[in-house]
Design a protein around this motif. Structure first.
Motif, mmCIF file in Angstrom:
data_model
loop_
_atom_site.group_PDB
_atom_site.id
_atom_site.type_symbol
_atom_site.label_atom_id
_atom_site.label_comp_id
_atom_site.label_asym_id
_atom_site.label_seq_id
_atom_site.Cartn_x
_atom_site.Cartn_y
_atom_site.Cartn_z
ATOM 1 N N ASP A 441 -15.608 4.106 -2.532
ATOM 2 C CA ASP A 441 -15.115 2.728 -2.550
ATOM 3 C C ASP A 441 -13.669 2.616 -2.053
ATOM 4 O O ASP A 441 -12.783 2.138 -2.781
ATOM 5 N N PRO A 442 -13.383 3.027 -0.811
ATOM 6 C CA PRO A 442 -11.993 2.946 -0.307
ATOM 7 C C PRO A 442 -11.470 1.518 -0.201
ATOM 8 O O PRO A 442 -10.262 1.297 -0.302
ATOM 9 N N THR A 443 -12.366 0.543 0.015
ATOM 10 C CA THR A 443 -11.893 -0.836 0.128
ATOM 11 C C THR A 443 -11.327 -1.339 -1.200
ATOM 12 O O THR A 443 -10.358 -2.104 -1.219
ATOM 13 N N LEU A 444 -11.905 -0.890 -2.322
ATOM 14 C CA LEU A 444 -11.364 -1.274 -3.625
ATOM 15 C C LEU A 444 -9.991 -0.658 -3.835
ATOM 16 O O LEU A 444 -9.081 -1.316 -4.347
ATOM 17 N N ARG A 445 -9.832 0.600 -3.434
ATOM 18 C CA ARG A 445 -8.515 1.242 -3.553
ATOM 19 C C ARG A 445 -7.470 0.482 -2.726
ATOM 20 O O ARG A 445 -6.320 0.337 -3.147
ATOM 21 N N CYS A 446 -7.880 0.026 -1.537
ATOM 22 C CA CYS A 446 -6.954 -0.741 -0.697
ATOM 23 C C CYS A 446 -6.512 -2.021 -1.401
ATOM 24 O O CYS A 446 -5.336 -2.402 -1.348
ATOM 25 N N MET A 447 -7.441 -2.705 -2.052
ATOM 26 C CA MET A 447 -7.083 -3.941 -2.744
ATOM 27 C C MET A 447 -6.165 -3.657 -3.929
ATOM 28 O O MET A 447 -5.250 -4.434 -4.223
ATOM 29 N N GLU A 448 -6.381 -2.546 -4.619
ATOM 30 C CA GLU A 448 -5.498 -2.176 -5.727
ATOM 31 C C GLU A 448 -4.085 -1.890 -5.218
ATOM 32 O O GLU A 448 -3.090 -2.292 -5.834
ATOM 33 N N LEU A 449 -4.000 -1.209 -4.075
ATOM 34 C CA LEU A 449 -2.693 -0.929 -3.494
ATOM 35 C C LEU A 449 -2.026 -2.209 -2.986
ATOM 36 O O LEU A 449 -0.801 -2.354 -3.053
ATOM 37 N N ALA A 450 -2.826 -3.145 -2.480
ATOM 38 C CA ALA A 450 -2.285 -4.437 -2.053
ATOM 39 C C ALA A 450 -1.626 -5.152 -3.227
ATOM 40 O O ALA A 450 -0.518 -5.698 -3.109
ATOM 41 N N ALA A 451 -2.302 -5.163 -4.364
ATOM 42 C CA ALA A 451 -1.747 -5.807 -5.555
ATOM 43 C C ALA A 451 -0.465 -5.111 -6.007
ATOM 44 O O ALA A 451 0.534 -5.769 -6.346
ATOM 45 N N ALA A 452 -0.474 -3.776 -5.997
ATOM 46 C CA ALA A 452 0.708 -3.031 -6.430
ATOM 47 C C ALA A 452 1.904 -3.333 -5.536
ATOM 48 O O ALA A 452 3.028 -3.561 -6.022
ATOM 49 N N CYS A 453 1.697 -3.363 -4.211
ATOM 50 C CA CYS A 453 2.796 -3.662 -3.278
ATOM 51 C C CYS A 453 3.324 -5.077 -3.477
ATOM 52 O O CYS A 453 4.539 -5.316 -3.392
ATOM 53 N N ALA A 454 2.436 -6.021 -3.731
ATOM 54 C CA ALA A 454 2.868 -7.405 -3.935
ATOM 55 C C ALA A 454 3.741 -7.529 -5.182
ATOM 56 O O ALA A 454 4.799 -8.184 -5.155
ATOM 57 N N PHE A 455 3.331 -6.889 -6.264
ATOM 58 C CA PHE A 455 4.120 -6.981 -7.499
ATOM 59 C C PHE A 455 5.454 -6.241 -7.379
ATOM 60 O O PHE A 455 6.482 -6.703 -7.899
ATOM 61 N N LEU A 456 5.469 -5.095 -6.693
ATOM 62 C CA LEU A 456 6.732 -4.378 -6.488
ATOM 63 C C LEU A 456 7.698 -5.202 -5.636
ATOM 64 O O LEU A 456 8.903 -5.247 -5.902
ATOM 65 N N SER A 457 7.166 -5.873 -4.617
ATOM 66 C CA SER A 457 8.004 -6.728 -3.786
ATOM 67 C C SER A 457 8.538 -7.918 -4.584
ATOM 68 O O SER A 457 9.670 -8.370 -4.370
ATOM 69 N N ALA A 458 7.724 -8.428 -5.511
ATOM 70 C CA ALA A 458 8.185 -9.525 -6.376
ATOM 71 C C ALA A 458 9.345 -9.078 -7.254
ATOM 72 O O ALA A 458 10.311 -9.830 -7.466
ATOM 73 N N LEU A 459 9.270 -7.848 -7.752
ATOM 74 C CA LEU A 459 10.367 -7.320 -8.572
ATOM 75 C C LEU A 459 11.649 -7.195 -7.754
ATOM 76 O O LEU A 459 12.737 -7.531 -8.230
ATOM 77 N N LEU A 460 11.510 -6.703 -6.524
ATOM 78 C CA LEU A 460 12.691 -6.600 -5.660
ATOM 79 C C LEU A 460 13.265 -7.977 -5.367
ATOM 80 O O LEU A 460 14.487 -8.168 -5.378
ATOM 81 N N SER A 461 12.407 -8.946 -5.109
ATOM 82 C CA SER A 461 12.870 -10.307 -4.869
ATOM 83 C C SER A 461 13.592 -10.875 -6.086
ATOM 84 O O SER A 461 14.626 -11.535 -5.966
#
Length: 469
Positions: A441-461
């Protein structure tokens, strides 16, 4: 006087014959028509990128390429764009932003024809790279043009409108791709650029304003170093991901890193450097750049992997896939009008942080989709993520532009696009890495990483909030 007339003209002549002074902007019909020309040019560049993403599984099947290798159809465009953005932004400051935009439009149209005529992955990747150069001509100067078209007090509105055009292109892309693929072969997704490109060239010729030109000469050696630096690092990372010669990958990475060092030394102390490291020394600019980069890594985790998830996991057709992804850009467009009204008043530290949290939440909800999810379940989650991205982008871009010193519009505009394209390129590389190494299920892993990057970017913002106190 804020507007300097060209000899033999009057202040009421067509805006394409004016030389503007930054900060004052155009007014009335002149502003509307100039922005129309910018919007049409940007739409052409973004529309083709969005169409290619959706059609990627179909293209991969027809040219007999693997899923991970076919991502070079995306990577070639982005690699060429990222590698040439800063040199082209520097060139635009010297030849005129409007002239470089017109050159980019012509290059893009020719490259689109070559894409449609391609029969192998190599041919298509090379044609896409030429498209990327044309797109970089447009995207390296579009926000710089906005900074001349709008007065300083309304830059946020202009950038928001520009972002809405980008989102509209992304929104139209899946729909157009679905419509084309339902009645014709994939080459037609590139051929439709020809009439749109012709219209954009006419609009750019008549309505784009003249802007002041830098008197300094173009630094060709630095431009070559810039291409080698970005190209070496990106291709080296991609080679490592695909395990296609680790020794070559290491040499490419070392060469790219060395070129970066030489470029930085060559540009040190210049008043208008091609590699604007001095802008990254401005704290507000640096944070906004990092936020933009991280957000676009997250977006490409989603945009590239989602078509594969919809077709291989959720068993949707190519036509349905395009339609189901459409709520992402539609959400961006829907919220852009509101964001445009408040981007000049509400700090990016607040708006962009909220937006990225909403996007991350949408990605988490997509991770939780059941295997038998209905279309409505998919649509509202993707739309929510798109709304969040629409809230994030205009204020963050505005923060980059207004934190740059006056007279550095070209460099700042180039860096806005570098943040976007380098983030998208790294996102594409990370998707290929995930597809290559994750067997379940690599597509699920990609979506999990997408969420992680979005939240990390929110913290930086959100880190910018401390400067508001």
């Amino acid at each position: 006087m804020a507007l300097r007339s060209v000899p033999g003209t009057s202040a009421t002549d067509a805006p394409a014959r004016r030389t503007l002074v930054e900060g004052e902007g155009l007014h009335g019909t002149a502003r509307a028509m100039a922005m129309f020309a910018v919007a049409l040019s940007v739409l052409l560049s973004v529309l083709d990128y969005a169409i290619a993403n959706v059609a990627l599984p179909t293209i991969a099947h027809d040219i007999h390429a693997s899923a991970s290798s076919s991502i070079w159809v995306i990577n070639a465009y982005q690699l060429a764009s990222v590698s040439t953005l800063l040199p082209l932004a520097s060139l635009g400051a010297r030849v005129g932003f409007a002239r470089l935009c017109r050159i980019g439009l012509g290059t893009f149209v020719v490259a689109s024809l070559l894409c449609a005529m391609s029969h192998t992955l190599l041919e298509l990747a090379l044609a896409r790279a030429l498209q990327g150069v044309g797109g970089a001509c447009i995207m390296s100067v579009n926000i710089a043009l906005v900074r001349f078209i709008y007065p300083h007090s309304q830059i946020g509105k202009g950038i928001s409108l520009n972002g809405m055009v980008v989102a509209t292109g992304v929104a139209l892309g899946p729909t157009i791709a679905s419509a084309v693929l339902s009645v014709a072969d994939w080459p037609w997704i590139f051929l439709i650029n020809l009439p749109l490109g012709g219209a954009a060239m006419v609009a750019a010729a008549f309505y784009l304003p003249r802007t002041p030109r830098s008197p300094s000469s173009f630094d060709l050696a630095s431009a070559v170093l810039n291409v080698v630096a970005f190209g070496g690092v990106i291709v080296g990372l991609d080679s490592l991901v695909h395990r296609s010669g680790p020794a070559l990958a290491v040499w490419l990475l070392a060469g790219g890193a060395g070129a970066f060092v030489q470029l930085a030394r060559r540009q040190a102390g210049r008043s208008d450097p091609m590699l604007p490291i001095d802008l990254l020394a401005v704290p507000d600019f640096l944070v906004a750049f990092g936020v933009g980069f991280g957000a676009f890594v997250a977006s490409n985790f989603f945009i590239i992997s989602m078509p594969f998830a919809l077709q291989s996991v959720l068993h949707r057709s190519a036509v349905a896939t395009g339609l189901l992804i459409t709520p992402w850009p539609v959400g961006i467009v829907a919220i852009s009008l509101f964001v445009g009204r408040v981007a000049d008043r509400v700090p990016a530290a607040i708006l962009s942080s909220i937006g990225l949290c909403v996007t991350g939440t949408g990605f988490v909800l997509l991770c939780l989709l059941p295997p038998d999810a209905g279309n409505l379940d998919i649509v509202w989650r993707i739309g929510l993520a798109g709304v969040g991205f629409g809230i994030f982008q205009p204020p963050n871009n505005r923060a980059m532009m207004v934190s740059a010193p006056r007279g550095r519009s070209g460099s700042a505009s180039g860096m806005v696009s570098v943040a976007r394209l380098s983030g998208q390129t790294m996102g594409a590389i990370f998707v290929a890495l995930t597809f290559g190494f994750v067997t379940h299920d690599p597509t699920l892993r990609c979506m999990e990483l997408a969420a992680a990057c979005a939240f990390l970017s929110a913290l930086l913002s959100a880190s910018r909030l401390r400067t508001l106190r």
